[in-house]
Design a protein around this motif. Structure first.
Motif, PDB file in Angstrom:
ATOM      1  N   ALA A   1      48.033  41.943  57.927  1.00 41.57           N
ATOM      2  CA  ALA A   1      47.202  41.862  56.725  1.00 41.57           C
ATOM      3  C   ALA A   1      45.749  42.035  57.135  1.00 41.57           C
ATOM      4  CB  ALA A   1      47.397  40.524  56.046  1.00 41.57           C
ATOM      5  N   THR A   2      45.071  42.952  56.486  1.00 43.51           N
ATOM      6  CA  THR A   2      43.666  43.186  56.764  1.00 43.51           C
ATOM      7  C   THR A   2      42.838  42.394  55.764  1.00 43.51           C
ATOM      8  OG1 THR A   2      44.185  45.405  57.509  1.00 43.51           O
ATOM      9  CG2 THR A   2      41.896  44.951  57.005  1.00 43.51           C
ATOM     10  N   GLU A   3      41.901  41.631  56.292  1.00 41.50           N
ATOM     11  CA  GLU A   3      41.055  40.815  55.434  1.00 41.50           C
ATOM     12  C   GLU A   3      39.693  40.687  56.085  1.00 41.50           C
ATOM     13  OE1 GLU A   3      41.204  36.419  53.322  1.00 41.50           O
ATOM     14  OE2 GLU A   3      42.529  36.860  54.981  1.00 41.50           O
ATOM     15  N   ALA A   4      38.641  40.748  55.295  1.00 41.97           N
ATOM     16  CA  ALA A   4      37.279  40.537  55.779  1.00 41.97           C
ATOM     17  C   ALA A   4      36.723  39.308  55.074  1.00 41.97           C
ATOM     18  CB  ALA A   4      36.414  41.758  55.493  1.00 41.97           C
ATOM     19  N   ILE A   5      36.019  38.487  55.817  1.00 41.44           N
ATOM     20  CA  ILE A   5      35.415  37.282  55.262  1.00 41.44           C
ATOM     21  C   ILE A   5      33.930  37.541  55.054  1.00 41.44           C
ATOM     22  CG2 ILE A   5      34.935  34.834  55.662  1.00 41.44           C
ATOM     23  CD1 ILE A   5      37.901  35.467  55.358  1.00 41.44           C
TER      24      ILE A   5
ATOM     25  N   ILE B   1      28.715  36.796  42.157  1.00 38.33           N
ATOM     26  CA  ILE B   1      29.758  37.315  43.046  1.00 38.33           C
ATOM     27  C   ILE B   1      31.018  37.627  42.247  1.00 38.33           C
ATOM     28  CG2 ILE B   1      31.340  36.695  44.924  1.00 38.33           C
ATOM     29  CD1 ILE B   1      28.972  35.296  46.258  1.00 38.33           C
ATOM     30  N   GLY B   2      31.354  36.774  41.303  1.00 36.93           N
ATOM     31  CA  GLY B   2      32.528  37.025  40.473  1.00 36.93           C
ATOM     32  C   GLY B   2      32.375  38.276  39.631  1.00 36.93           C
TER      33      GLY B   2
ATOM     34  N   LEU C   1      36.600  41.358  45.880  1.00 35.95           N
ATOM     35  CA  LEU C   1      35.956  40.189  46.471  1.00 35.95           C
ATOM     36  C   LEU C   1      36.347  38.966  45.666  1.00 35.95           C
ATOM     37  CD1 LEU C   1      33.892  39.420  48.692  1.00 35.95           C
ATOM     38  CD2 LEU C   1      32.133  39.582  46.938  1.00 35.95           C
ATOM     39  N   ARG C   2      36.762  37.932  46.373  1.00 33.55           N
ATOM     40  CA  ARG C   2      37.237  36.721  45.715  1.00 33.55           C
ATOM     41  C   ARG C   2      36.578  35.513  46.349  1.00 33.55           C
ATOM     42  NH1 ARG C   2      43.041  34.312  46.799  1.00 33.55           N
ATOM     43  NH2 ARG C   2      42.277  34.891  48.824  1.00 33.55           N
ATOM     44  N   CYS C   3      35.988  34.643  45.546  1.00 31.16           N
ATOM     45  CA  CYS C   3      35.358  33.432  46.074  1.00 31.16           C
ATOM     46  C   CYS C   3      36.427  32.448  46.549  1.00 31.16           C
ATOM     47  CB  CYS C   3      34.509  32.755  45.017  1.00 31.16           C
ATOM     48  SG  CYS C   3      32.926  33.523  44.765  1.00 31.16           S
ATOM     49  N   LEU C   4      36.200  31.900  47.708  1.00 22.73           N
ATOM     50  CA  LEU C   4      37.135  30.915  48.234  1.00 22.73           C
ATOM     51  C   LEU C   4      36.613  29.497  48.080  1.00 22.73           C
ATOM     52  CD1 LEU C   4      38.279  32.579  51.573  1.00 22.73           C
ATOM     53  CD2 LEU C   4      39.545  32.390  49.459  1.00 22.73           C
ATOM     54  N   ARG C   5      35.407  29.256  48.596  1.00 22.31           N
ATOM     55  CA  ARG C   5      34.915  27.878  48.574  1.00 22.31           C
ATOM     56  C   ARG C   5      33.410  27.838  48.790  1.00 22.31           C
ATOM     57  NH1 ARG C   5      36.553  25.732  54.560  1.00 22.31           N
ATOM     58  NH2 ARG C   5      35.289  27.273  55.601  1.00 22.31           N
ATOM     59  N   SER C   6      32.853  26.697  48.499  1.00 21.69           N
ATOM     60  CA  SER C   6      31.431  26.474  48.716  1.00 21.69           C
ATOM     61  C   SER C   6      31.205  26.075  50.165  1.00 21.69           C
ATOM     62  CB  SER C   6      30.941  25.360  47.790  1.00 21.69           C
ATOM     63  OG  SER C   6      29.625  24.996  48.128  1.00 21.69           O
ATOM     64  N   THR C   7      30.103  26.526  50.729  1.00 20.31           N
ATOM     65  CA  THR C   7      29.732  26.115  52.085  1.00 20.31           C
ATOM     66  C   THR C   7      28.604  25.091  52.044  1.00 20.31           C
ATOM     67  OG1 THR C   7      28.146  27.926  52.306  1.00 20.31           O
ATOM     68  CG2 THR C   7      30.398  28.339  53.062  1.00 20.31           C
TER      69      THR C   7
ATOM     70  N   LEU D   1      37.486  39.659  51.180  1.00 21.85           N
ATOM     71  CA  LEU D   1      37.802  40.986  50.657  1.00 21.85           C
ATOM     72  C   LEU D   1      39.267  41.236  50.942  1.00 21.85           C
ATOM     73  CD1 LEU D   1      34.722  42.890  52.028  1.00 21.85           C
ATOM     74  CD2 LEU D   1      35.296  42.670  49.624  1.00 21.85           C
ATOM     75  N   LEU D   2      40.027  41.608  49.928  1.00 26.42           N
ATOM     76  CA  LEU D   2      41.462  41.758  50.098  1.00 26.42           C
ATOM     77  C   LEU D   2      41.930  43.196  50.212  1.00 26.42           C
ATOM     78  CD1 LEU D   2      42.574  39.010  47.573  1.00 26.42           C
ATOM     79  CD2 LEU D   2      42.386  38.847  50.047  1.00 26.42           C
ATOM     80  N   ARG D   3      41.115  44.160  49.860  1.00 29.94           N
ATOM     81  CA  ARG D   3      41.542  45.562  49.910  1.00 29.94           C
ATOM     82  C   ARG D   3      41.295  46.131  51.305  1.00 29.94           C
ATOM     83  NH1 ARG D   3      38.791  47.637  44.396  1.00 29.94           N
ATOM     84  NH2 ARG D   3      39.941  46.316  42.962  1.00 29.94           N
ATOM     85  N   PRO D   4      42.319  46.662  51.965  1.00 26.96           N
ATOM     86  CA  PRO D   4      42.171  47.157  53.334  1.00 26.96           C
ATOM     87  C   PRO D   4      41.081  48.213  53.502  1.00 26.96           C
ATOM     88  CG  PRO D   4      44.483  46.972  52.775  1.00 26.96           C
ATOM     89  CD  PRO D   4      43.713  46.702  51.516  1.00 26.96           C
ATOM     90  N   ALA D   5      40.946  49.150  52.583  1.00 20.28           N
ATOM     91  CA  ALA D   5      39.938  50.207  52.727  1.00 20.28           C
ATOM     92  C   ALA D   5      38.538  49.628  52.680  1.00 20.28           C
ATOM     93  CB  ALA D   5      40.114  51.252  51.621  1.00 20.28           C
ATOM     94  N   ILE D   6      38.311  48.642  51.818  1.00 18.47           N
ATOM     95  CA  ILE D   6      37.001  48.015  51.728  1.00 18.47           C
ATOM     96  C   ILE D   6      36.740  47.179  52.968  1.00 18.47           C
ATOM     97  CG2 ILE D   6      35.636  46.343  50.416  1.00 18.47           C
ATOM     98  CD1 ILE D   6      37.024  47.361  47.897  1.00 18.47           C
TER      99      ILE D   6
END
Length: 86
Positions: free
Chosen positions: A13-17, A49-50, A58-64, A72-77
């Motif tokens: 699975a390709t994912e970028a944070i 961001i939403g 792009l999907r928000c996960l949590r507050s820092t 980012l869930l799309r492999p090409a992106i």
């Protein structure tokens, strides 16, 4: 155990944070108060961001604390974002 008995390899699975930080937000919050400035800034950032990132995967996960962590869930992106950062 024979090689034919081994389990199939799992899919990769390709994912970028993405981590977004509000520069000097702690200083601003200390001067003017978290509820007066900081909390509204985080809400605005999450909404932005939403709005901008949703159709780009792009999907928000949590507050820092003073920023947000998203993925980012799309492999090409993901590949494009990795190349853009190098």
């Amino acid at each position: 155990m024979a090689s034919s008995d081994s389990a199939a390899m799992p899919e990769v699975a390709t994912e970028a944070i993405v981590v977004v930080d509000l520069v000097e937000s702690t200083l601003t919050s200390n001067l003017f108060g978290w509820y007066a400035v900081g909390s509204q800034a985080i809400r605005d950032l999450r909404a932005l961001i939403g709005e901008v990132g949703e159709h780009r995967g792009l999907r928000c996960l949590r507050s820092t604390g003073d920023g947000l962590s998203a993925d980012l869930l799309r492999p090409a992106i993901c590949r494009a974002s990795g190349l853009a950062c190098c």
